[in-house]
Write a protein that holds these residues in place. Sequence first.
Motif, mmCIF file in Angstrom:
data_model
loop_
_atom_site.group_PDB
_atom_site.id
_atom_site.type_symbol
_atom_site.label_atom_id
_atom_site.label_comp_id
_atom_site.label_asym_id
_atom_site.label_seq_id
_atom_site.Cartn_x
_atom_site.Cartn_y
_atom_site.Cartn_z
ATOM 1 N N MET A 112 13.699 119.483 59.911
ATOM 2 C CA MET A 112 14.476 118.388 59.334
ATOM 3 C C MET A 112 13.597 117.156 59.119
ATOM 4 O O MET A 112 13.731 116.443 58.102
ATOM 5 C CB MET A 112 15.651 118.031 60.248
ATOM 6 C CG MET A 112 16.469 116.846 59.750
ATOM 7 S SD MET A 112 17.782 116.358 60.880
ATOM 8 C CE MET A 112 16.835 115.745 62.285
ATOM 9 N N ASN A 113 12.698 116.890 60.043
ATOM 10 C CA ASN A 113 11.846 115.715 59.919
ATOM 11 C C ASN A 113 10.914 115.805 58.711
ATOM 12 O O ASN A 113 10.651 114.798 58.048
ATOM 13 C CB ASN A 113 11.042 115.535 61.211
ATOM 14 C CG ASN A 113 11.934 115.209 62.397
ATOM 15 O OD1 ASN A 113 12.470 114.115 62.504
ATOM 16 N ND2 ASN A 113 12.106 116.160 63.298
ATOM 17 N N ALA B 20 11.669 117.423 55.945
ATOM 18 C CA ALA B 20 12.537 117.201 54.793
ATOM 19 C C ALA B 20 12.753 115.716 54.553
ATOM 20 O O ALA B 20 12.754 115.242 53.401
ATOM 21 C CB ALA B 20 13.867 117.911 55.002
ATOM 22 N N CYS C 154 14.982 114.311 66.455
ATOM 23 C CA CYS C 154 14.550 113.344 65.444
ATOM 24 C C CYS C 154 13.265 112.679 65.898
ATOM 25 O O CYS C 154 13.216 112.080 66.979
ATOM 26 C CB CYS C 154 15.617 112.276 65.215
ATOM 27 S SG CYS C 154 17.201 112.907 64.635
ATOM 28 N N GLY D 282 22.489 118.657 52.244
ATOM 29 C CA GLY D 282 21.986 118.594 53.605
ATOM 30 C C GLY D 282 21.380 117.225 53.840
ATOM 31 O O GLY D 282 21.532 116.308 53.019
ATOM 32 N N PRO D 283 20.669 117.041 54.954
ATOM 33 C CA PRO D 283 20.081 115.719 55.214
ATOM 34 C C PRO D 283 19.090 115.283 54.143
ATOM 35 O O PRO D 283 19.018 114.094 53.823
ATOM 36 C CB PRO D 283 19.405 115.888 56.584
ATOM 37 C CG PRO D 283 19.318 117.349 56.812
ATOM 38 C CD PRO D 283 20.440 117.974 56.062
ATOM 39 N N ARG E 30 22.371 122.630 63.172
ATOM 40 C CA ARG E 30 20.978 122.956 62.876
ATOM 41 C C ARG E 30 20.087 122.181 63.864
ATOM 42 O O ARG E 30 20.326 122.211 65.036
ATOM 43 C CB ARG E 30 20.640 122.597 61.420
ATOM 44 C CG ARG E 30 21.348 123.471 60.376
ATOM 45 C CD ARG E 30 20.820 124.888 60.368
ATOM 46 N NE ARG E 30 21.357 125.681 59.264
ATOM 47 C CZ ARG E 30 22.469 126.388 59.310
ATOM 48 N NH1 ARG E 30 23.209 126.375 60.413
ATOM 49 N NH2 ARG E 30 22.863 127.109 58.275
ATOM 50 N N ALA E 31 19.098 121.510 63.317
ATOM 51 C CA ALA E 31 18.115 120.818 64.148
ATOM 52 C C ALA E 31 18.755 119.701 64.971
ATOM 53 O O ALA E 31 19.824 119.188 64.638
ATOM 54 C CB ALA E 31 17.008 120.248 63.261
ATOM 55 N N THR F 103 11.568 109.218 61.736
ATOM 56 C CA THR F 103 12.891 109.526 61.203
ATOM 57 C C THR F 103 13.922 108.535 61.713
ATOM 58 O O THR F 103 14.736 107.999 60.950
ATOM 59 C CB THR F 103 13.300 110.959 61.588
ATOM 60 O OG1 THR F 103 12.427 111.886 60.932
ATOM 61 C CG2 THR F 103 14.733 111.254 61.197
ATOM 62 N N GLY G 74 12.127 119.675 51.450
ATOM 63 C CA GLY G 74 12.668 120.358 52.619
ATOM 64 C C GLY G 74 12.458 121.857 52.556
ATOM 65 O O GLY G 74 11.454 122.361 52.052
ATOM 66 N N ASP G 75 13.450 122.604 53.066
ATOM 67 C CA ASP G 75 13.322 124.059 53.184
ATOM 68 C C ASP G 75 13.185 124.768 51.846
ATOM 69 O O ASP G 75 12.783 125.930 51.806
ATOM 70 C CB ASP G 75 14.533 124.632 53.928
ATOM 71 C CG ASP G 75 14.518 124.316 55.414
ATOM 72 O OD1 ASP G 75 13.551 123.667 55.876
ATOM 73 O OD2 ASP G 75 15.464 124.713 56.121
ATOM 74 N N GLN H 254 21.508 117.393 63.497
ATOM 75 C CA GLN H 254 21.403 117.290 62.045
ATOM 76 C C GLN H 254 22.765 117.098 61.400
ATOM 77 O O GLN H 254 22.919 116.317 60.456
ATOM 78 C CB GLN H 254 20.745 118.553 61.489
ATOM 79 C CG GLN H 254 20.738 118.647 59.981
ATOM 80 C CD GLN H 254 19.997 119.874 59.485
ATOM 81 O OE1 GLN H 254 18.902 120.168 59.943
ATOM 82 N NE2 GLN H 254 20.589 120.603 58.550
#
Length: 392
Positions: A300-301, A303, A49, A12-13, A45-46, A53, A286-287, A102
Amino acid sequence: MTDTQVGIIGAGPAGLLLSYLLHLQGIDAVVLEARSREYVEKRVRAGVCEQPTVDLLRNIGVGARMDAEGMPHHGLSFRFEGEDHRIPLTELTGKCITVYGQQEIVKDLITAHVDKGLRIEFEVSDVVLHDLETERPRVTYTDADGNACELICAAVAGCDGFHGVSRPSIPEGQLKVYDHEYPFAWLGVLAKTPPSHEELIYARHERGFALHSMRSPELTRLYLQVPPGESLDNWPDERIWSELQQRLETKDGFTVREGPILEKNITPMRSFVVEPMQYGRLFLAGDAAHIVPPTGAKGMNLAIADVRNLAWALKALLQVGDPEPAAAYSDRCLDRVWRAEHFSWYMTQMLHADPGADAFQQRLQLSQLRYTVRSKAAAGSLAENYVGLPFR
Protein backbone atom coordinates in the motif's frame (compact mmCIF):
# COMPACT_ATOMS: atom_id res chain seq x y z
CA MET A 1 -20.55 10.96 -22.71
CA THR A 2 -18.63 12.84 -20.03
CA ASP A 3 -15.50 14.95 -20.28
CA THR A 4 -13.06 15.03 -17.39
CA GLN A 5 -9.34 15.63 -17.08
CA VAL A 6 -8.36 12.29 -15.52
CA GLY A 7 -10.15 8.97 -15.55
CA ILE A 8 -9.13 6.78 -12.62
CA ILE A 9 -9.74 3.03 -12.70
CA GLY A 10 -10.05 1.56 -9.21
CA ALA A 11 -11.26 2.93 -5.85
CA GLY A 12 -8.60 1.47 -3.62
CA PRO A 13 -6.24 3.72 -1.65
CA ALA A 14 -4.21 4.55 -4.78
CA GLY A 15 -7.14 5.63 -6.96
CA LEU A 16 -8.93 7.52 -4.22
CA LEU A 17 -5.81 9.29 -3.01
CA LEU A 18 -4.88 10.29 -6.55
CA SER A 19 -8.36 11.69 -7.12
CA TYR A 20 -8.18 13.72 -3.92
CA LEU A 21 -4.65 15.01 -4.62
CA LEU A 22 -5.78 16.10 -8.08
CA HIS A 23 -8.81 17.84 -6.57
CA LEU A 24 -6.53 19.81 -4.24
CA GLN A 25 -4.64 20.98 -7.32
CA GLY A 26 -7.80 21.99 -9.18
CA ILE A 27 -7.87 19.00 -11.56
CA ASP A 28 -11.12 17.16 -12.26
CA ALA A 29 -11.22 13.37 -12.05
CA VAL A 30 -13.75 10.55 -12.12
CA VAL A 31 -13.11 7.28 -10.23
CA LEU A 32 -14.58 4.04 -11.61
CA GLU A 33 -14.85 0.98 -9.34
CA ALA A 34 -16.15 -2.49 -10.16
CA ARG A 35 -17.16 -3.29 -6.57
CA SER A 36 -19.73 -1.71 -4.28
CA ARG A 37 -18.88 0.97 -1.75
CA GLU A 38 -19.68 -1.47 1.06
CA TYR A 39 -17.27 -4.04 -0.35
CA VAL A 40 -14.28 -1.71 -0.75
CA GLU A 41 -14.81 -0.23 2.71
CA LYS A 42 -14.73 -3.68 4.30
CA ARG A 43 -11.98 -5.26 2.19
CA VAL A 44 -9.23 -6.10 4.71
CA ARG A 45 -5.76 -5.64 3.26
CA ALA A 46 -2.59 -3.96 4.47
CA GLY A 47 -2.32 -2.45 7.92
CA VAL A 48 1.14 -0.87 8.26
CA CYS A 49 1.55 2.78 7.26
CA GLU A 50 5.06 4.10 6.79
CA GLN A 51 5.97 7.48 8.26
CA PRO A 52 5.89 9.26 4.84
CA THR A 53 2.40 7.81 4.21
CA VAL A 54 1.17 9.05 7.59
CA ASP A 55 2.66 12.50 7.02
CA LEU A 56 1.05 12.79 3.58
CA LEU A 57 -2.42 11.83 4.83
CA ARG A 58 -2.12 14.37 7.64
CA ASN A 59 -0.88 17.10 5.35
CA ILE A 60 -3.86 16.81 2.97
CA GLY A 61 -6.39 16.82 5.80
CA VAL A 62 -7.58 13.19 5.84
CA GLY A 63 -5.57 11.93 8.81
CA ALA A 64 -7.75 12.91 11.78
CA ARG A 65 -9.28 9.47 12.34
CA MET A 66 -5.95 7.80 11.71
CA ASP A 67 -4.40 9.95 14.45
CA ALA A 68 -7.27 9.15 16.80
CA GLU A 69 -7.55 5.39 16.14
CA GLY A 70 -4.26 4.33 14.55
CA MET A 71 -1.63 2.60 16.65
CA PRO A 72 1.91 4.06 16.39
CA HIS A 73 4.64 1.46 16.79
CA HIS A 74 8.15 2.47 17.75
CA GLY A 75 9.70 -0.96 17.33
CA LEU A 76 9.12 -4.49 16.09
CA SER A 77 10.33 -7.90 17.21
CA PHE A 78 12.27 -10.59 15.42
CA ARG A 79 11.72 -13.92 17.09
CA PHE A 80 13.87 -17.00 16.47
CA GLU A 81 15.40 -19.83 18.48
CA GLY A 82 12.80 -19.22 21.17
CA GLU A 83 13.97 -15.68 21.94
CA ASP A 84 12.64 -12.21 21.19
CA HIS A 85 14.85 -9.47 19.71
CA ARG A 86 13.43 -5.96 19.45
CA ILE A 87 14.38 -3.59 16.62
CA PRO A 88 13.89 -0.07 18.06
CA LEU A 89 12.61 1.70 14.96
CA THR A 90 12.22 5.18 16.44
CA GLU A 91 15.48 5.06 18.36
CA LEU A 92 17.33 4.12 15.18
CA THR A 93 15.54 6.42 12.72
CA GLY A 94 13.56 9.06 14.61
CA LYS A 95 10.44 7.74 12.87
CA CYS A 96 7.77 5.12 13.47
CA ILE A 97 5.10 3.14 11.67
CA THR A 98 1.36 3.36 12.33
CA VAL A 99 -0.96 0.36 12.26
CA TYR A 100 -4.12 1.56 10.54
CA GLY A 101 -6.00 -0.68 8.15
CA GLN A 102 -6.08 -0.03 4.42
CA GLN A 103 -9.87 -0.24 4.50
CA GLU A 104 -9.90 2.56 7.09
CA ILE A 105 -7.90 4.79 4.77
CA VAL A 106 -10.36 3.94 2.01
CA LYS A 107 -13.27 4.94 4.27
CA ASP A 108 -11.59 8.23 5.12
CA LEU A 109 -10.93 9.04 1.46
CA ILE A 110 -14.46 8.11 0.37
CA THR A 111 -15.85 10.36 3.12
CA ALA A 112 -13.62 13.19 1.90
CA HIS A 113 -14.89 12.65 -1.65
CA VAL A 114 -18.51 12.74 -0.52
CA ASP A 115 -17.91 15.89 1.53
CA LYS A 116 -16.35 17.64 -1.50
CA GLY A 117 -18.87 16.30 -4.01
CA LEU A 118 -16.18 14.41 -5.93
CA ARG A 119 -17.32 11.71 -8.31
CA ILE A 120 -16.89 7.99 -7.64
CA GLU A 121 -18.92 5.50 -9.65
CA PHE A 122 -19.25 2.13 -7.92
CA GLU A 123 -20.39 -1.19 -9.42
CA VAL A 124 -19.36 -0.40 -12.97
CA SER A 125 -18.65 -3.19 -15.46
CA ASP A 126 -17.37 -3.81 -19.00
CA VAL A 127 -14.61 -1.21 -18.59
CA VAL A 128 -12.55 -0.79 -21.77
CA LEU A 129 -9.74 1.70 -22.40
CA HIS A 130 -9.41 3.28 -25.87
CA ASP A 131 -7.06 5.65 -27.76
CA LEU A 132 -4.37 5.53 -25.07
CA GLU A 133 -1.68 6.68 -27.47
CA THR A 134 -3.60 9.92 -28.16
CA GLU A 135 -4.06 13.07 -26.10
CA ARG A 136 -7.77 12.26 -25.64
CA PRO A 137 -8.07 8.68 -24.37
CA ARG A 138 -11.54 7.25 -23.73
CA VAL A 139 -12.99 4.86 -21.17
CA THR A 140 -16.23 3.04 -21.98
CA TYR A 141 -18.16 1.19 -19.29
CA THR A 142 -21.57 0.15 -18.04
CA ASP A 143 -22.74 1.97 -14.92
CA ALA A 144 -24.54 0.49 -11.93
CA ASP A 145 -27.93 1.10 -13.58
CA GLY A 146 -26.96 -0.74 -16.76
CA ASN A 147 -26.38 2.38 -18.88
CA ALA A 148 -23.60 2.44 -21.48
CA CYS A 149 -21.24 5.31 -20.65
CA GLU A 150 -18.17 6.95 -22.14
CA LEU A 151 -15.55 9.02 -20.33
CA ILE A 152 -13.31 11.26 -22.43
CA CYS A 153 -10.21 12.49 -20.61
CA ALA A 154 -6.69 13.80 -20.98
CA ALA A 155 -5.11 10.95 -19.00
CA VAL A 156 -6.07 7.60 -17.51
CA ALA A 157 -4.70 6.25 -14.22
CA GLY A 158 -4.75 2.47 -13.85
CA CYS A 159 -5.13 1.92 -10.11
CA ASP A 160 -7.15 -1.29 -10.40
CA GLY A 161 -4.73 -3.84 -9.03
CA PHE A 162 -2.93 -6.88 -10.36
CA HIS A 163 -6.06 -8.43 -11.91
CA GLY A 164 -7.56 -5.20 -13.28
CA VAL A 165 -8.17 -4.15 -16.86
CA SER A 166 -5.58 -1.37 -17.08
CA ARG A 167 -2.32 -3.26 -17.53
CA PRO A 168 -3.80 -5.75 -20.07
CA SER A 169 -4.93 -2.72 -22.13
CA ILE A 170 -1.30 -2.03 -23.03
CA PRO A 171 -0.39 -3.68 -26.35
CA GLU A 172 1.67 -6.85 -26.17
CA GLY A 173 5.39 -6.27 -26.33
CA GLN A 174 5.27 -2.78 -24.80
CA LEU A 175 6.08 -3.93 -21.25
CA LYS A 176 9.01 -5.81 -19.78
CA VAL A 177 7.78 -8.13 -17.03
CA TYR A 178 9.77 -9.27 -14.00
CA ASP A 179 7.99 -12.05 -12.12
CA HIS A 180 9.21 -14.21 -9.23
CA GLU A 181 7.06 -16.69 -7.33
CA TYR A 182 8.00 -17.96 -3.87
CA PRO A 183 7.67 -21.61 -2.72
CA PHE A 184 5.15 -20.76 -0.01
CA ALA A 185 2.00 -18.75 0.73
CA TRP A 186 0.48 -16.96 3.73
CA LEU A 187 -2.58 -18.10 5.65
CA GLY A 188 -4.01 -14.93 7.18
CA VAL A 189 -6.62 -14.78 9.94
CA LEU A 190 -8.46 -11.95 11.63
CA ALA A 191 -9.33 -12.88 15.21
CA LYS A 192 -11.61 -11.18 17.71
CA THR A 193 -9.08 -11.03 20.52
CA PRO A 194 -6.77 -8.35 21.92
CA PRO A 195 -3.22 -8.47 20.52
CA SER A 196 -0.84 -10.71 22.46
CA HIS A 197 2.01 -8.21 22.16
CA GLU A 198 2.17 -4.44 21.87
CA GLU A 199 4.19 -4.56 18.63
CA LEU A 200 4.53 -6.68 15.50
CA ILE A 201 6.35 -9.99 15.84
CA TYR A 202 8.16 -11.57 12.88
CA ALA A 203 8.94 -15.18 13.83
CA ARG A 204 11.34 -17.52 12.06
CA HIS A 205 10.62 -21.13 13.04
CA GLU A 206 11.56 -24.53 11.65
CA ARG A 207 7.84 -25.20 11.07
CA GLY A 208 7.52 -22.01 9.03
CA PHE A 209 7.21 -18.26 9.38
CA ALA A 210 4.57 -16.61 11.58
CA LEU A 211 3.56 -12.96 12.01
CA HIS A 212 1.68 -11.38 14.89
CA SER A 213 0.04 -8.10 13.95
CA MET A 214 -3.15 -6.24 14.85
CA ARG A 215 -5.89 -4.04 13.46
CA SER A 216 -7.24 -2.51 16.68
CA PRO A 217 -7.03 -3.03 20.44
CA GLU A 218 -9.73 -5.70 20.01
CA LEU A 219 -8.69 -7.33 16.71
CA THR A 220 -5.55 -9.34 16.03
CA ARG A 221 -4.20 -10.10 12.56
CA LEU A 222 -2.06 -13.25 12.34
CA TYR A 223 -0.28 -15.05 9.53
CA LEU A 224 1.22 -18.49 8.99
CA GLN A 225 3.50 -19.71 6.23
CA VAL A 226 1.79 -22.55 4.35
CA PRO A 227 2.59 -24.45 1.12
CA PRO A 228 1.53 -22.81 -2.17
CA GLY A 229 -1.83 -24.06 -3.35
CA GLU A 230 -2.86 -24.97 0.20
CA SER A 231 -6.62 -25.27 0.90
CA LEU A 232 -8.40 -23.54 3.76
CA ASP A 233 -10.22 -26.83 4.31
CA ASN A 234 -6.98 -28.16 5.80
CA TRP A 235 -6.90 -25.44 8.43
CA PRO A 236 -9.66 -25.67 11.05
CA ASP A 237 -9.43 -23.08 13.81
CA GLU A 238 -7.89 -25.53 16.28
CA ARG A 239 -4.99 -26.28 13.95
CA ILE A 240 -4.39 -22.58 13.26
CA TRP A 241 -4.14 -21.73 16.96
CA SER A 242 -1.93 -24.75 17.68
CA GLU A 243 0.48 -23.80 14.90
CA LEU A 244 0.58 -20.15 15.99
CA GLN A 245 1.34 -21.16 19.57
CA GLN A 246 4.23 -23.34 18.44
CA ARG A 247 5.76 -20.86 16.02
CA LEU A 248 5.44 -17.82 18.31
CA GLU A 249 6.36 -19.46 21.62
CA THR A 250 9.44 -18.31 23.53
CA LYS A 251 11.60 -19.85 26.23
CA ASP A 252 10.11 -17.44 28.77
CA GLY A 253 6.56 -18.73 28.24
CA PHE A 254 4.94 -16.36 25.72
CA THR A 255 1.52 -17.55 24.54
CA VAL A 256 -0.88 -16.24 21.90
CA ARG A 257 -4.27 -14.96 23.03
CA GLU A 258 -6.91 -17.00 21.25
CA GLY A 259 -10.43 -15.98 20.23
CA PRO A 260 -13.06 -16.38 17.53
CA ILE A 261 -11.60 -16.30 14.01
CA LEU A 262 -13.63 -13.87 11.89
CA GLU A 263 -11.85 -14.25 8.54
CA LYS A 264 -9.42 -16.63 6.84
CA ASN A 265 -7.64 -16.32 3.52
CA ILE A 266 -4.60 -17.71 1.73
CA THR A 267 -2.38 -15.37 -0.28
CA PRO A 268 0.32 -16.56 -2.71
CA MET A 269 3.70 -14.86 -2.44
CA ARG A 270 5.24 -13.20 -5.47
CA SER A 271 7.40 -10.32 -6.63
CA PHE A 272 6.25 -8.65 -9.84
CA VAL A 273 7.25 -5.48 -11.70
CA VAL A 274 6.45 -4.13 -15.15
CA GLU A 275 8.55 -1.54 -16.94
CA PRO A 276 7.64 1.07 -17.93
CA MET A 277 4.66 1.92 -15.72
CA GLN A 278 3.03 3.92 -18.50
CA TYR A 279 1.91 3.72 -22.10
CA GLY A 280 0.84 6.84 -23.93
CA ARG A 281 -1.62 8.63 -21.65
CA LEU A 282 -2.18 5.55 -19.43
CA PHE A 283 -0.27 5.57 -16.14
CA LEU A 284 -0.16 2.48 -13.93
CA ALA A 285 0.04 2.78 -10.14
CA GLY A 286 0.16 0.37 -7.22
CA ASP A 287 -0.54 -3.33 -7.74
CA ALA A 288 -1.37 -2.75 -11.40
CA ALA A 289 2.38 -2.17 -11.90
CA HIS A 290 4.10 -4.05 -9.10
CA ILE A 291 3.56 -6.64 -6.38
CA VAL A 292 5.77 -7.22 -3.34
CA PRO A 293 5.59 -10.07 -0.85
CA PRO A 294 3.83 -8.69 2.24
CA THR A 295 6.75 -9.44 4.57
CA GLY A 296 8.15 -5.93 4.14
CA ALA A 297 4.77 -4.14 4.55
CA LYS A 298 5.37 -2.13 1.38
CA GLY A 299 2.42 -2.76 -0.97
CA MET A 300 0.00 0.00 0.00
CA ASN A 301 2.82 2.41 0.80
CA LEU A 302 4.33 1.95 -2.67
CA ALA A 303 0.93 2.65 -4.23
CA ILE A 304 0.67 5.88 -2.26
CA ALA A 305 4.17 6.92 -3.34
CA ASP A 306 3.22 6.21 -6.98
CA VAL A 307 0.14 8.43 -6.99
CA ARG A 308 1.96 11.21 -5.16
CA ASN A 309 4.39 11.25 -8.10
CA LEU A 310 1.56 10.94 -10.59
CA ALA A 311 -0.46 13.81 -9.15
CA TRP A 312 2.56 16.09 -9.47
CA ALA A 313 3.27 14.89 -13.02
CA LEU A 314 -0.34 15.37 -14.14
CA LYS A 315 -0.45 18.85 -12.66
CA ALA A 316 2.58 19.78 -14.77
CA LEU A 317 1.06 18.17 -17.86
CA LEU A 318 -2.50 19.46 -17.60
CA GLN A 319 -2.08 22.86 -15.95
CA VAL A 320 1.37 24.00 -17.06
CA GLY A 321 1.65 22.14 -20.34
CA ASP A 322 4.98 20.60 -19.33
CA PRO A 323 5.14 16.95 -20.51
CA GLU A 324 8.51 16.12 -18.94
CA PRO A 325 7.35 15.03 -15.44
CA ALA A 326 4.72 12.76 -17.00
CA ALA A 327 7.31 11.27 -19.35
CA ALA A 328 9.59 10.63 -16.37
CA TYR A 329 6.83 9.20 -14.14
CA SER A 330 7.85 5.59 -14.56
CA ASP A 331 11.56 6.11 -13.91
CA ARG A 332 10.78 8.24 -10.89
CA CYS A 333 8.55 5.54 -9.37
CA LEU A 334 10.69 2.53 -10.28
CA ASP A 335 13.65 3.78 -8.27
CA ARG A 336 11.57 3.38 -5.10
CA VAL A 337 9.79 0.26 -6.36
CA TRP A 338 12.99 -1.72 -6.84
CA ARG A 339 14.31 -0.65 -3.43
CA ALA A 340 11.08 -1.93 -1.87
CA GLU A 341 11.22 -5.11 -3.95
CA HIS A 342 14.69 -5.87 -2.64
CA PHE A 343 13.78 -5.11 0.96
CA SER A 344 10.67 -7.28 0.78
CA TRP A 345 12.64 -10.13 -0.81
CA TYR A 346 15.33 -9.76 1.86
CA MET A 347 12.80 -9.93 4.70
CA THR A 348 11.08 -12.89 3.07
CA GLN A 349 14.17 -15.01 2.51
CA MET A 350 15.53 -14.23 5.98
CA LEU A 351 12.39 -15.30 7.85
CA HIS A 352 10.69 -18.11 5.91
CA ALA A 353 11.43 -21.80 5.98
CA ASP A 354 12.35 -22.59 2.38
CA PRO A 355 11.32 -26.19 1.66
CA GLY A 356 14.22 -26.50 -0.78
CA ALA A 357 16.91 -25.14 1.53
CA ASP A 358 19.67 -27.46 2.69
CA ALA A 359 21.33 -27.39 6.13
CA PHE A 360 23.99 -24.96 4.88
CA GLN A 361 21.40 -22.45 3.70
CA GLN A 362 19.47 -22.76 6.97
CA ARG A 363 22.60 -21.91 8.95
CA LEU A 364 23.22 -18.89 6.73
CA GLN A 365 19.65 -17.72 7.42
CA LEU A 366 20.16 -17.90 11.16
CA SER A 367 23.49 -16.12 10.84
CA GLN A 368 21.80 -13.26 8.98
CA LEU A 369 19.12 -12.96 11.67
CA ARG A 370 21.68 -12.93 14.48
CA TYR A 371 23.74 -10.28 12.73
CA THR A 372 20.68 -8.12 12.05
CA VAL A 373 19.57 -8.03 15.70
CA ARG A 374 23.10 -7.66 17.14
CA SER A 375 24.55 -5.04 14.80
CA LYS A 376 23.33 -1.48 15.19
CA ALA A 377 24.30 -0.78 11.59
CA ALA A 378 22.34 -3.77 10.25
CA ALA A 379 19.35 -3.04 12.46
CA GLY A 380 19.50 0.62 11.43
CA SER A 381 19.41 -0.26 7.73
CA LEU A 382 16.42 -2.53 8.29
CA ALA A 383 14.64 0.11 10.37
CA GLU A 384 15.29 2.85 7.79
CA ASN A 385 13.67 0.76 5.07
CA TYR A 386 10.83 -0.45 7.28
CA VAL A 387 9.62 2.98 8.46
CA GLY A 388 9.76 4.28 4.88
CA LEU A 389 12.37 6.14 2.90
CA PRO A 390 11.64 9.85 2.34
CA PHE A 391 9.67 10.80 -0.75
CA ARG A 392 11.77 12.27 -3.53
